[in-house]
Scaffold this active site. Sequence first.
Site, PDB file in Angstrom:
ATOM      1  N   ASP A 110       5.381  63.024 -22.298  1.00 27.64           N
ATOM      2  CA  ASP A 110       6.016  62.313 -23.483  1.00 27.64           C
ATOM      3  C   ASP A 110       4.802  62.108 -24.473  1.00 27.64           C
ATOM      4  O   ASP A 110       3.690  62.042 -24.127  1.00 27.64           O
ATOM      5  CB  ASP A 110       6.763  61.173 -22.911  1.00 27.64           C
ATOM      6  CG  ASP A 110       5.794  60.322 -21.859  1.00 27.64           C
ATOM      7  OD1 ASP A 110       4.752  60.755 -21.554  1.00 27.64           O
ATOM      8  OD2 ASP A 110       6.427  59.587 -20.888  1.00 27.64           O
ATOM      9  N   GLU A 113      10.560  56.472 -24.961  1.00 29.06           N
ATOM     10  CA  GLU A 113      10.529  54.993 -24.835  1.00 29.06           C
ATOM     11  C   GLU A 113      11.970  54.520 -25.448  1.00 29.06           C
ATOM     12  O   GLU A 113      12.112  53.395 -25.559  1.00 29.06           O
ATOM     13  CB  GLU A 113       9.352  54.464 -25.728  1.00 29.06           C
ATOM     14  CG  GLU A 113       8.103  54.871 -24.925  1.00 29.06           C
ATOM     15  CD  GLU A 113       7.761  53.938 -23.812  1.00 29.06           C
ATOM     16  OE1 GLU A 113       8.813  53.235 -23.306  1.00 29.06           O
ATOM     17  OE2 GLU A 113       6.751  54.155 -23.119  1.00 29.06           O
TER      18      GLU A 113
END
Length: 378
Positions: A65, A126
Amino acid sequence: MNNNLKTYRQDLHKIPELSLKEYKTSAYIKQKLESFGFKTFSLLETDILVYIDQGFDTTIAFRSDIDALPVQEETSVDFKSTHDGFMHACGHDGHMAMLLTFAEYLSKNLDKLTKNILLIFQPAEESIGGAKLLCDKGLLKDRAVEAVFGIHLFPEIPEGTIASRPGEFMAMASEVNVEVVGKTAHGAMPHQGIDSNLILAKLLIDFQSIQTRQISPLEYSIITFGKMAGGFVRNVVSDNAFMEGTVRAFNKETFQKILDSMKNICASYEQAYGCTINFNNTAGYLAVINDLELYKRFKKANKDIPLYEFEKPLMIAEDFSFYQDEVPGVFYYVGIRNEELGYVHALHNSKFNFRESALELGLTTYKNILVEMEAINE
């Protein structure tokens, strides 16, 4: 230590960006990957992907990520965030550094590969779940991915160790918002109004009874509301109140039962009190469930590395689950806790930090997985 691991991590740490706005980050990753000789592509605006197509029938995928958090950094490092109010407080800078260094290793060993390799630098972990956005674009299915692996740095376990568990690992999660719309009145004449604060408080208590009276105690589940607000002055009945929370579970049926029960309770309160209740929830993340057979191979591949296996699943969430919903996958932690150096702060903490040398272990696991998955000739 691989000096590039340190360089990549520190360079990326300086330029944290929020979900789907990772423009500098993706440009940095793209430049590095192209310097290794790879051709990159994207399915979204800020993702960077590399498909090493060697002409084989199957593909192994590795994911990092890339987004950061709206956290003001409070470390004393000399490579602090240059973006005020934003910070890589969840270790994604380390994740990217490991995958970039792994990409560099692959670029020097292309002739040894025996399977295709997909490298995923994914935005928006997120927030809305960039993994789902990529899966919806056919990222895995279109490239015959047989297995996907993901790493997360974890400050709860010491440097030099890894951690995971077979099967259920991390929970499904959904954000829940509840707004009660009532009727204002003078505090001395509450009968003339509809008290949103009172209704909201009673809702909170009734929601908790779902978990204790409608869900089996053997089922992992959580109902938490961490934010509440209502009213505007002490002597006036509030006509508006809201709360924000999260629902988490592993079983899809249990998860849906909790949400349905909440909606039913809200409907009954509307009838009982004459108020309006606006209830909404996000689609949320699926549960991270490590494929049992693939986990055995992961464990075998890294037999020489200390492995901590969690006895019970964790109730935190991760959008890596969307990849696992399509193909077998294993998600695992790499330890970064170092009490001597003070690297003990939790994920999302403004003082979160780690030694770059701890990333070497993650790089090693990637290479071990390649061998175990018969994707490279040693």
